[in-house]
Design a protein around this motif. Structure first.
Motif, PDB file in Angstrom:
ATOM      1  N   PRO A 248       5.892  54.950  81.478  1.00 48.75           N
ATOM      2  CA  PRO A 248       6.756  56.073  80.971  1.00 48.75           C
ATOM      3  C   PRO A 248       5.795  57.669  81.724  1.00 48.75           C
ATOM      4  CG  PRO A 248       5.065  54.983  79.324  1.00 48.75           C
ATOM      5  CD  PRO A 248       4.945  54.082  80.875  1.00 48.75           C
ATOM      6  N   VAL A 249       6.758  58.803  82.013  1.00 46.89           N
ATOM      7  CA  VAL A 249       6.694  59.898  82.585  1.00 46.89           C
ATOM      8  C   VAL A 249       5.265  60.060  81.466  1.00 46.89           C
ATOM      9  CG1 VAL A 249       7.352  62.345  82.632  1.00 46.89           C
ATOM     10  CG2 VAL A 249       9.025  60.021  83.009  1.00 46.89           C
ATOM     11  N   LEU A 250       4.287  60.745  82.171  1.00 44.25           N
ATOM     12  CA  LEU A 250       3.459  61.039  81.987  1.00 44.25           C
ATOM     13  C   LEU A 250       3.004  62.874  81.926  1.00 44.25           C
ATOM     14  CD1 LEU A 250       0.168  60.785  79.842  1.00 44.25           C
ATOM     15  CD2 LEU A 250      -0.718  60.035  82.462  1.00 44.25           C
ATOM     16  N   ARG A 251       2.312  63.434  80.889  1.00 47.21           N
ATOM     17  CA  ARG A 251       2.041  65.009  80.479  1.00 47.21           C
ATOM     18  C   ARG A 251       0.632  65.147  80.486  1.00 47.21           C
ATOM     19  NH1 ARG A 251       7.779  64.510  79.555  1.00 47.21           N
ATOM     20  NH2 ARG A 251       9.386  64.958  80.171  1.00 47.21           N
ATOM     21  N   VAL A 252      -0.369  65.258  80.927  1.00 45.22           N
ATOM     22  CA  VAL A 252      -1.205  66.074  80.975  1.00 45.22           C
ATOM     23  C   VAL A 252      -1.821  67.350  80.793  1.00 45.22           C
ATOM     24  CG1 VAL A 252      -3.319  66.032  81.137  1.00 45.22           C
ATOM     25  CG2 VAL A 252      -1.975  64.123  81.544  1.00 45.22           C
ATOM     26  N   PRO A 253      -0.551  68.749  80.118  1.00 42.61           N
ATOM     27  CA  PRO A 253      -0.889  69.931  79.970  1.00 42.61           C
ATOM     28  C   PRO A 253      -2.286  70.251  80.175  1.00 42.61           C
ATOM     29  CG  PRO A 253       0.472  69.216  77.798  1.00 42.61           C
ATOM     30  CD  PRO A 253       0.182  68.194  78.823  1.00 42.61           C
ATOM     31  N   ASP A 254      -2.755  69.609  79.770  1.00 41.87           N
ATOM     32  CA  ASP A 254      -4.064  70.811  79.566  1.00 41.87           C
ATOM     33  C   ASP A 254      -5.167  70.396  81.292  1.00 41.87           C
ATOM     34  OD1 ASP A 254      -4.486  71.473  76.719  1.00 41.87           O
ATOM     35  OD2 ASP A 254      -4.654  69.384  75.939  1.00 41.87           O
ATOM     36  N   GLU A 255      -4.383  69.796  81.739  1.00 39.58           N
ATOM     37  CA  GLU A 255      -4.131  69.742  83.603  1.00 39.58           C
ATOM     38  C   GLU A 255      -4.009  70.318  84.317  1.00 39.58           C
ATOM     39  OE1 GLU A 255      -7.859  66.038  82.904  1.00 39.58           O
ATOM     40  OE2 GLU A 255      -5.859  65.475  83.588  1.00 39.58           O
ATOM     41  N   CYS A 256      -2.458  70.446  83.868  1.00 38.61           N
ATOM     42  CA  CYS A 256      -1.406  71.143  84.749  1.00 38.61           C
ATOM     43  C   CYS A 256      -0.013  70.460  85.595  1.00 38.61           C
ATOM     44  CB  CYS A 256      -2.042  72.787  85.332  1.00 38.61           C
ATOM     45  SG  CYS A 256      -3.437  73.515  84.905  1.00 38.61           S
ATOM     46  N   ALA A 257      -0.888  68.962  84.794  1.00 38.74           N
ATOM     47  CA  ALA A 257      -0.128  67.706  85.338  1.00 38.74           C
ATOM     48  C   ALA A 257       0.791  66.764  84.570  1.00 38.74           C
ATOM     49  CB  ALA A 257      -1.686  67.335  85.883  1.00 38.74           C
ATOM     50  N   TYR A 258       1.680  66.421  85.775  1.00 34.74           N
ATOM     51  CA  TYR A 258       2.837  65.671  85.137  1.00 34.74           C
ATOM     52  C   TYR A 258       2.634  64.219  85.976  1.00 34.74           C
ATOM     53  CZ  TYR A 258       6.028  67.437  88.740  1.00 34.74           C
ATOM     54  OH  TYR A 258       6.958  68.373  89.655  1.00 34.74           O
ATOM     55  N   TYR A 259       3.505  63.352  85.356  1.00 37.50           N
ATOM     56  CA  TYR A 259       2.820  62.430  86.602  1.00 37.50           C
ATOM     57  C   TYR A 259       4.316  61.077  86.122  1.00 37.50           C
ATOM     58  CZ  TYR A 259      -1.939  62.787  86.316  1.00 37.50           C
ATOM     59  OH  TYR A 259      -3.320  63.833  86.760  1.00 37.50           O
ATOM     60  N   LYS A 260       4.814  60.639  87.657  1.00 39.27           N
ATOM     61  CA  LYS A 260       6.359  59.410  87.187  1.00 39.27           C
ATOM     62  C   LYS A 260       5.795  58.728  88.762  1.00 39.27           C
ATOM     63  CE  LYS A 260      11.024  60.060  89.548  1.00 39.27           C
ATOM     64  NZ  LYS A 260      11.375  60.560  89.369  1.00 39.27           N
ATOM     65  N   GLU A 261       6.305  57.890  87.525  1.00 39.85           N
ATOM     66  CA  GLU A 261       5.924  56.243  88.258  1.00 39.85           C
ATOM     67  C   GLU A 261       7.224  56.119  88.786  1.00 39.85           C
ATOM     68  OE1 GLU A 261       7.325  52.527  89.425  1.00 39.85           O
ATOM     69  OE2 GLU A 261       7.558  52.966  87.465  1.00 39.85           O
ATOM     70  N   ASP A 262       7.417  55.834  90.240  1.00 41.75           N
ATOM     71  CA  ASP A 262       8.985  55.065  91.150  1.00 41.75           C
ATOM     72  C   ASP A 262       8.747  54.849  91.944  1.00 41.75           C
ATOM     73  OD1 ASP A 262      11.960  56.607  90.744  1.00 41.75           O
ATOM     74  OD2 ASP A 262      11.686  57.612  92.137  1.00 41.75           O
ATOM     75  N   ALA A 263       9.413  53.280  91.828  1.00 41.98           N
ATOM     76  CA  ALA A 263       9.219  52.750  93.515  1.00 41.98           C
ATOM     77  C   ALA A 263       8.267  52.225  93.176  1.00 41.98           C
ATOM     78  CB  ALA A 263      10.481  52.177  93.568  1.00 41.98           C
ATOM     79  N   MET A 266       3.401  56.388  92.942  1.00 36.92           N
ATOM     80  CA  MET A 266       2.894  57.262  91.759  1.00 36.92           C
ATOM     81  C   MET A 266       3.810  59.030  92.309  1.00 36.92           C
ATOM     82  SD  MET A 266       2.077  57.293  88.978  1.00 36.92           S
ATOM     83  CE  MET A 266       2.145  57.445  88.701  1.00 36.92           C
ATOM     84  N   LEU A 267       3.902  59.870  91.392  1.00 33.62           N
ATOM     85  CA  LEU A 267       4.298  61.343  91.585  1.00 33.62           C
ATOM     86  C   LEU A 267       3.400  62.143  90.979  1.00 33.62           C
ATOM     87  CD1 LEU A 267       7.630  63.091  92.692  1.00 33.62           C
ATOM     88  CD2 LEU A 267       5.775  63.897  91.098  1.00 33.62           C
ATOM     89  N   LEU A 268       2.779  63.293  91.144  1.00 34.72           N
ATOM     90  CA  LEU A 268       1.556  63.667  90.931  1.00 34.72           C
ATOM     91  C   LEU A 268       2.224  65.451  91.050  1.00 34.72           C
ATOM     92  CD1 LEU A 268      -0.265  65.103  89.324  1.00 34.72           C
ATOM     93  CD2 LEU A 268      -1.863  64.966  92.373  1.00 34.72           C
ATOM     94  N   GLY A 269       3.040  65.968  89.950  1.00 35.53           N
ATOM     95  CA  GLY A 269       3.728  66.694  89.799  1.00 35.53           C
ATOM     96  C   GLY A 269       2.517  68.099  89.631  1.00 35.53           C
ATOM     97  N   ALA A 270       2.014  69.524  89.848  1.00 33.01           N
ATOM     98  CA  ALA A 270       1.877  70.554  88.859  1.00 33.01           C
ATOM     99  C   ALA A 270       2.543  71.696  88.760  1.00 33.01           C
ATOM    100  CB  ALA A 270       0.376  70.414  89.750  1.00 33.01           C
ATOM    101  N   PHE A 271       2.281  72.571  87.224  1.00 32.45           N
ATOM    102  CA  PHE A 271       2.180  73.525  86.550  1.00 32.45           C
ATOM    103  C   PHE A 271       1.128  74.666  86.847  1.00 32.45           C
ATOM    104  CE2 PHE A 271       5.645  71.760  86.120  1.00 32.45           C
ATOM    105  CZ  PHE A 271       7.426  71.965  85.803  1.00 32.45           C
ATOM    106  N   GLU A 272       0.461  74.770  88.234  1.00 27.89           N
ATOM    107  CA  GLU A 272      -0.343  75.613  88.679  1.00 27.89           C
ATOM    108  C   GLU A 272      -0.453  77.230  87.505  1.00 27.89           C
ATOM    109  OE1 GLU A 272       1.573  76.933  92.149  1.00 27.89           O
ATOM    110  OE2 GLU A 272       1.407  74.672  90.534  1.00 27.89           O
TER     111      GLU A 272
END
Length: 815
Positions: A248-263, A266-272
């Motif tokens: 699943p898509v994972l959001r860890v807002p307390d660490e400003c991060a989201y995770y997405k598995e694709d093919a 892993m994609l790690l994105g941020a809202f700093e």
């Protein structure tokens, strides 16, 4: 050979990202013809191509959730319709909390999801680990799982929408830059365009600005306010990870991060928390699928926390470190609708990194709005008319968007104030209020005293989902209003003069109440749409035979001006925004008359100055226009003072008020007093989707006066009966708090949400308003039920009332 550009069109859509493609698709599906979409370079080449493609259905309101759910459903069906693979899969999403405050927030969101019919489950850390192997769950306090959330391929979504638009007759033309939107007599006439050395124009009835980060500057050429600014947005994509399952898509807002598995990667994105604005000096003419320079130092703190959260990232190679621009707005909501400055100039832009999940629904809603002449449901959350003219200032935008990107994943505490780009619009007595301990909030750029700190108390918010540090201050201010007198600075009110030979018939056409009153009379009224929904909630004071003063909330001023101007036909009427010309001091409470009598020779008795009347008075050595009205449910006057005399009259009132228990009060107290009295708040309790009779405001509607907009809908509703009623609730337990969006439970079943809430310090408990379905039921039957309010999954017993719980006979306002 280049595709020919037509000379005429019904509508020209500017911008070939997912937003523009969605608008074209939905207009074409409605049967519109002569649709032309122009893209300066190639479809998706601005922001869409590098979006993460997360599809989260739950939003902060029912209608925003409705649009997100629509997007998810559409993207599932698009592939079959167009043959373009969209990559849409409903893999679900998990949001985890690392603190008790975040746990409260996500549990509140879970309650809201159930009210909005979104599938949701609260899950514990061990369940999270089963769904998300390799995750470090040691400090996870709670989580929620939305199984129907998903992810998609953003570029292919846009391509599928573009193909669908073409299949239904729209023209989608790449490599053509719109250089200007043309207009005459306040209405769009078309666009000018350029392709290499070739130039031309298209005559068109309508233009839709879907220009993304280019949209602001294009709008500014036409005098249209479109406040958005690009920021750098970072993510990394790993090398393929062996045996990585679908996740699943994972959001860890307390660490400003989201995770997405694709093919298998892993994609790690941020809202700093502090973002990097970009494009301050404009965007390069040849920008097309461009990336911005890497800034690993900026991203490194996010990555360090991510390696701790998902240890497998520590051994995975980084395939891509991506940095690309995305548009952000001052309040983290996108813009939709017809610009108030020019008829026929429509906007769909500024998506704040949720453009993929938003654009399907936004395109649908905008197309319906353009087709029907009114939105399909309340869209005030994203309405372009909420934008303030000053917000086009680029310095302001650069400062504000450095914060708003990070606020997407910050704790969404109630009453949270923006920290950047402050102090732009101030009352003439701002510094005096500050000297008295004011702690300011900001609405529409206005600095407003929200509460007053005691001597020695820290003058700042300490945010929480529980009682915040100003709760006691609010109680003391609240009780002063109920027992003695309170003084509020309400200079931020929007003030509109409507005058001229035809001012009366013009307002009779727009307002539901009777406007033909004697000069000096104040009328509380609504302006309705043809469905009977509330477009504006206001007071109108007749100043003379040909002049009226309309008082509206500061936040809705641009909306109200646009509504008035849109309906101005051949009448001889002048509409003028005079907001900055006058300050407003509201003196409220049982001792208000005594305070005024101490500083003025005028007579303030009921006979000399009855409720609902305005007149000029003397105060100290100055003059004011005193309006006897109230929004707190007490005896009181709104004092309208020319800005040059505001400081003197404020000082005069404060000095005299010391002998009568006068206390300075903030907006939090205004809100707690009004909700005890059951007064409605526009944008929360009443919107353009809420029928005026179901909102309990039938007393302000006079169908017998003759024709006005919405009259037929009022008569029809009276004939059919109410489908729902706005009910006031008080929690029996004095401890819990209500803000808005808590869940209303009737006889064990979820029926609606709290539209607005605050603490009733006089009544001794949290108070909220919310609609209850009541088709075919009497008032007695509605009140015969058992009610509870669900807060973060816990249900609390509530008292329900259709009359104000405070002073139901309204005796105190006429003391």
């Amino acid at each position: 050979m280049s595709q020919a550009v037509p000379e005429n069109a019904r509508v020209v859509i500017v911008g070939g990202g997912v937003s523009g493609c969605s608008v074209a698709y939905h207009l074409a599906k409605l049967g519109w013809r002569d649709i032309v979409l122009l893209e300066r370079k190639q479809l998706t080449c601005g922001t869409t191509w590098h979006a993460a493609g997360l599809i989260g259905q739950l939003r902060a309101s029912i209608n925003m959730t409705r649009l997100a759910k629509y997007s998810a459903d559409l993207y599932v069906k698009l592939e079959e319709e167009t043959g373009v693979a969209t990559g849409m899969r409903q893999c679900g999403s998990i949001t985890v909390a690392l603190t008790e405050a975040r746990k409260e927030e996500i549990y509140r969101q879970a309650s809201l999801a159930r009210a909005f019919d979104v599938d949701v489950h609260e899950v514990g850390p061990e369940e999270v680990l089963k769904m998300y192997p390799h995750l470090n769950i040691s400090d996870i306090t709670a989580a929620v799982h939305l199984p129907l959330d998903g992810q998609c391929d953003p570029a292919n979504i846009a391509m599928a929408l573009a193909k669908g638009a073409r299949m239904h007759g729209a023209q989608v033309i790449e490599g053509v830059k719109v250089t200007a939107v043309t207009s005459a007599d306040g209405r769009v006439t078309g666009v000018d365009w350029q392709r290499g050395e070739e130039t031309g124009s298209i005559a068109a009835d309508l233009v839709v600005n879907c220009g993304g980060m280019w949209g602001r500057d294009l709008a500014a050429q036409s005098g249209v306010t479109l406040p958005l600014h690009a920021c750098e947005h970072f993510y990394i994509v790993t090398e393929a990870i062996k045996d990585l399952p679908r996740l699943p898509v994972l959001r860890v807002p307390d660490e400003c991060a989201y995770y997405k598995e694709d093919a298998g990667k892993m994609l790690l994105g941020a809202f700093e928390p502090v973002a990097k604005p970009w494009g301050m000096n404009g965007i390069s003419e040849d920008f097309c699928f461009d990336q911005l320079p890497e800034d690993f130092d900026h991203f490194e703190p996010i990555l360090e926390q991510a390696v701790n959260r998902l240890p497998l990232l520590g051994t995975a190679g980084i395939h891509t470190f991506f940095n690309g621009p995305e548009s952000f707005t001052p309040d983290d909501s996108y813009y939709l609708g017809e610009a108030p400055e020019i008829k026929g100039y429509w906007v769909a832009a500024g998506y704040n990194s949720i453009g993929i999940v938003s654009s399907g629904g936004a395109g649908f809603a905008l197309a319906q709005w353009m087709n029907d002449g009114e939105p399909p449901f309340d869209l005030w959350d994203v309405d372009i008319r909420r934008a303030q003219p000053f917000q086009k200032n680029r310095h302001y935008l650069r400062e504000r968007v450095s914060e708003t990107l990070g606020l997407l994943y910050a704790d969404h505490f109630p009453y949270r104030q923006k920290a950047t780009a402050r102090g732009i619009r101030r009352s003439p007595i701002h510094e005096q209020l500050k000297a008295h301990g004011a702690v300011f909030g900001e609405v529409a750029g206005w600095e407003r005293a929200n509460w007053f700190a005691d001597e020695g108390q820290k003058r700042e918010y300490e945010y929480s989902w529980k009682r915040q540090n100003w709760f006691g201050n609010q109680k003391r201010e609240h009780m002063a209003v109920r027992e003695a007198a309170g003084l509020f600075d309400m200079t931020s009110f929007g003030k509109i003069r409507v005058e001229g030979r035809d001012a009366l018939p013009f307002l009779q056409k727009l307002c539901a109440n009777e406007m033909n009153v004697e000069p000096g009379r104040i009328v509380y009224t609504q302006m309705l749409n043809r469905r009977g929904g509330i477009e504006s909630d206001l007071t109108v004071t007749r100043l003379s035979e040909t002049a009226f003063l309309l008082i509206v909330p500061g936040f809705t001023l641009q909306r109200d001006l646009a509504w008035l101007r849109r309906h101005l036909g051949d009448e001889f009427v002048v509409i003028t925004d005079v907001t900055a010309a006058e300050s407003v001091l509201c003196l409220m409470g049982p001792n208000a008359r005594n305070v005024l009598q101490a500083v003025s020779p005028n007579d303030f008795s009921n006979d000399a100055h009855p409720f609902g009347m305005a007149r000029e008075i003397e105060i100290g050595m100055g003059l004011a226009r005193a309006h006897r009205v109230t929004y707190v449910g007490e005896l009181g006057w709104e004092l309208y003072i020319t800005s040059d005399q505001a400081a003197h009259i404020f000082e005069t009132l404060m000095q005299a008020g010391a002998d009568h228990g006068l206390k300075l009060c903030g907006l939090h107290t205004l809100d707690s007093c009004r909700i005890e009295k059951g007064f409605r708040h526009f944008g929360h309790d009443i919107t353009d989707e809420d029928h005026v009779l179901e909102a309990g405001l039938g007393f302000a509607v006079k169908p017998g006066k003759g024709e006005f907009i919405g009259r037929e809908a009022v008569l029809a509703k009276r004939e059919q009966g109410l489908s729902r009623r706005l009910v006031q609730f008080q929690l029996k337990d004095p401890e819990p708090l209500l803000f808005h969006n808590e869940v209303v439970v009737r006889d064990g079943e979820i029926v609606s949400i709290i539209t607005s809430g605050n603490y009733g310090h006089h009544l001794g408990g949290a108070i909220g308003l919310g609609y209850v379905p009541s088709k075919g039921e009497s008032a007695e039957e509605v009140l015969a039920s058992t009610y509870e309010i669900e807060i973060a999954g816990v249900r609390h017993s509530a008292i329900a009332s259709l009359k104000p719980l405070y002073d139901p006979g309204s005796l105190r306002v006429r003391m």
